[in-house]
Design an enzyme around this catalytic site. Structure first.
Site, PDB file in Angstrom:
ATOM      1  N   GLN A  71       0.813  -1.213   0.000  1.00 14.31           N
ATOM      2  CA  GLN A  71       0.000   0.000   0.000  1.00 14.31           C
ATOM      3  C   GLN A  71       0.850   1.267   0.000  1.00 14.31           C
ATOM      4  O   GLN A  71       2.040   1.245   0.301  1.00 14.31           O
ATOM      5  CB  GLN A  71      -0.912   0.012   1.224  1.00 14.31           C
ATOM      6  CG  GLN A  71      -2.043  -0.996   1.158  1.00 14.31           C
ATOM      7  CD  GLN A  71      -3.029  -0.807   2.306  1.00 14.31           C
ATOM      8  OE1 GLN A  71      -2.935  -1.494   3.304  1.00 14.31           O
ATOM      9  NE2 GLN A  71      -3.959   0.114   2.161  1.00 14.31           N
ATOM     10  N   HIS A  72       0.181   2.367  -0.345  1.00 16.16           N
ATOM     11  CA  HIS A  72       0.644   3.739  -0.129  1.00 16.16           C
ATOM     12  C   HIS A  72       1.723   4.232  -1.092  1.00 16.16           C
ATOM     13  O   HIS A  72       1.879   5.437  -1.257  1.00 16.16           O
ATOM     14  CB  HIS A  72       1.190   3.935   1.289  1.00 16.16           C
ATOM     15  CG  HIS A  72       0.303   3.489   2.387  1.00 16.16           C
ATOM     16  ND1 HIS A  72      -0.986   3.964   2.554  1.00 16.16           N
ATOM     17  CD2 HIS A  72       0.503   2.601   3.406  1.00 16.16           C
ATOM     18  CE1 HIS A  72      -1.528   3.405   3.613  1.00 16.16           C
ATOM     19  NE2 HIS A  72      -0.653   2.564   4.144  1.00 16.16           N
ATOM     20  N   ASP A 232      -2.211  -4.851   0.169  1.00 18.44           N
ATOM     21  CA  ASP A 232      -1.749  -6.144   0.691  1.00 18.44           C
ATOM     22  C   ASP A 232      -2.568  -6.653   1.868  1.00 18.44           C
ATOM     23  O   ASP A 232      -2.910  -7.840   1.927  1.00 18.44           O
ATOM     24  CB  ASP A 232      -0.257  -6.099   1.042  1.00 18.44           C
ATOM     25  CG  ASP A 232       0.137  -4.906   1.900  1.00 18.44           C
ATOM     26  OD1 ASP A 232      -0.750  -4.134   2.326  1.00 18.44           O
ATOM     27  OD2 ASP A 232       1.349  -4.740   2.142  1.00 18.44           O
TER      28      ASP A 232
END
Length: 434
Positions: A71-72, A232
């Site tokens: 992520q991110h 994830d």
């Protein structure tokens, strides 16, 4: 029989599984490493994805596929579909000051209400603000912003910079609710991007991936169905079969505690991130920095392997004779104590034994995760069962001690690549969709 393919593009590597939809069994798999670092050229992920798919037997007989990923991370693209700079990953903390600035500008409570979370350095929005402030020329080139799984899905569908079969069609970028909810400029409650926050971060508006629902799909060049993918943690939730009332406790290098909820969570303190799930629910999440490495360091100190640490820990009763380890070896994120250090309390001539130290390590690590479970409970998230996954969950002592410390019945699923399996499960779902 139909075959589907699921991908886990994590920080460390790319894992691919090919699953038989009739039996649910993995029939082929592949893996390729990713480079180290917190700032990485996304092309390395693309090369690893192709290598892992090839090792898993390719896509020729696959009917549908989906990608789960870390992520991110910020993948910034220019108008020609070219990556503007190396991607800043979730664990790149250079944007900590940018996070503080955004919270100061908008207020923690307002941000939590608008996006479900209070941004920290890991979030995409803070990386955009850092880019604006520190690399204004690169920021000015940005025409689209994607996350790692968004960009890989786009590339595998044939799009990309000059020479790609589909060309640099930025409008074909797609994502899902779970990954969008970790950007800091999308609302799980409304299902919409918050363009004001995006512009405040980067300085101008850009193309953002279209957010697909859990039943939606798009085609690849061969007509295969492509699922929305997932972040994830959300993909792991799909892979392990978590439902409402379940909390997933993942014990890896860091620890994550997330639950499937029917209602969004808003926490102005920032302890709980109000993410969305990949199946249409919500995924409130708490992250801790100190997890399996707590066991690593105490095992080394005692001169044993992990099995030896388990035997020592289980040789003494709950409470470790009064010995208590506060396991903040690397500071802590939950609670937010970045400069904290680990502490050992209750040392007496009677309590200071190898067995008690081993037990205190396990109970201390689990207590940090239990604080995450308690934080979810404080927001009325229903918790009836804990699913323990990750490398730390393979410890006999962790499995036996966890129910007492977490205060909830615990199940330990068979070790598996749950992020990739979750992506495969999503691919199977869209294959069955009308």
């Amino acid at each position: 029989m139909s075959l589907v393919l699921g991908v886990d593009s994590s920080t460390q590597s790319c894992k691919v599984v090919v699953v038989d939809t009739d039996t649910g069994l993995v029939v082929r798999e592949g893996r390729a490493p990713h480079p180290d670092g917190t700032s990485v050229d996304p092309e390395a992920w693309w090369e690893a994805l192709q290598a892992a798919i090839a090792q898993a037997g390719g896509l020729d007989d696959v009917a549908a596929w989906a990608i789960g990923g870390q992520q991110h991370g910020l993948v910034a693209l220019d108008a020609d579909g070219v990556v503007v700079r190396d991607a800043l990953l979730w664990n790149d903390t250079r944007s900590a000051g940018a996070a503080e600035a955004l919270v100061a500008e908008f207020g923690a409570e307002a941000l939590a209400k608008r996006t479900g979370s209070v941004p920290v350095a890991s979030f995409t929005i803070t990386k955009l603000r850092w880019l604006r402030d520190h690399e204004p020329a690169n920021a000015g080139r940005v025409a689209a912003v994607a996350l790692p799984h968004d960009w890989l899905t786009w590339r595998l569908r044939g799009f990309g910079p000059a020479g790609s079969p589909g060309g640099p069609n930025l409008e074909e970028l797609i994502t899902d609710r779970s990954d969008a909810s970790g950007t800091g400029y999308w609302s799980p409650a409304t299902g919409e991007y918050d363009r004001e926050l995006l512009v405040a971060a980067l300085g101008h508006d850009v193309v953002l991936p279209r957010v697909l629902g859990p039943d939606d799909y798009v085609p690849d060049p061969m007509g295969r169905r492509v699922g929305p993918g997932a972040g994830d943690n959300a993909a792991a939730g799909l892979g392990v079969g978590a439902g409402v009332g379940d909390v997933v406790v993942s014990i890896g290098t860091s620890g994550t505690v997330f639950a499937v909820s029917e209602s969004p969570v808003v926490d102005p303190t920032g302890t709980v991130a109000g993410f969305a799930s990949a199946d249409g629910h919500f995924l409130p999440l708490v992250c801790t920095l100190n997890a399996a490495r707590v066991l690593d360091v105490i095992a080394r100190l005692l001169g044993v392997d992990h099995d030896g640490l388990s035997r020592l820990a289980l040789a003494t009763p709950h409470g470790a004779g009064g010995l208590r380890l506060v396991p903040y070896f690397e500071g802590e994120r939950t609670p937010n104590l970045p400069d904290a250090t680990a502490e050992l309390h209750g040392m007496t001539l009677a309590s200071t034994t190898r067995e008690n130290l081993a037990r205190a390590a396990v109970e201390g690590m689990l207590s940090g995760l239990a604080a995450g479970v308690d934080a979810l409970r404080e927001h009325d998230v229903p918790i009836h069962r804990a699913l323990l996954i990750g490398g730390g969950a393979q410890s006999d002592a962790v499995r036996e001690i966890a129910p007492t410390v977490l205060g909830v019945p615990v199940e330990v699923p068979t070790p598996a690549e749950y992020v990739a399996l979750g992506a495969a499960r999503q691919a199977a779902h869209v294959l069955r969709a009308g």
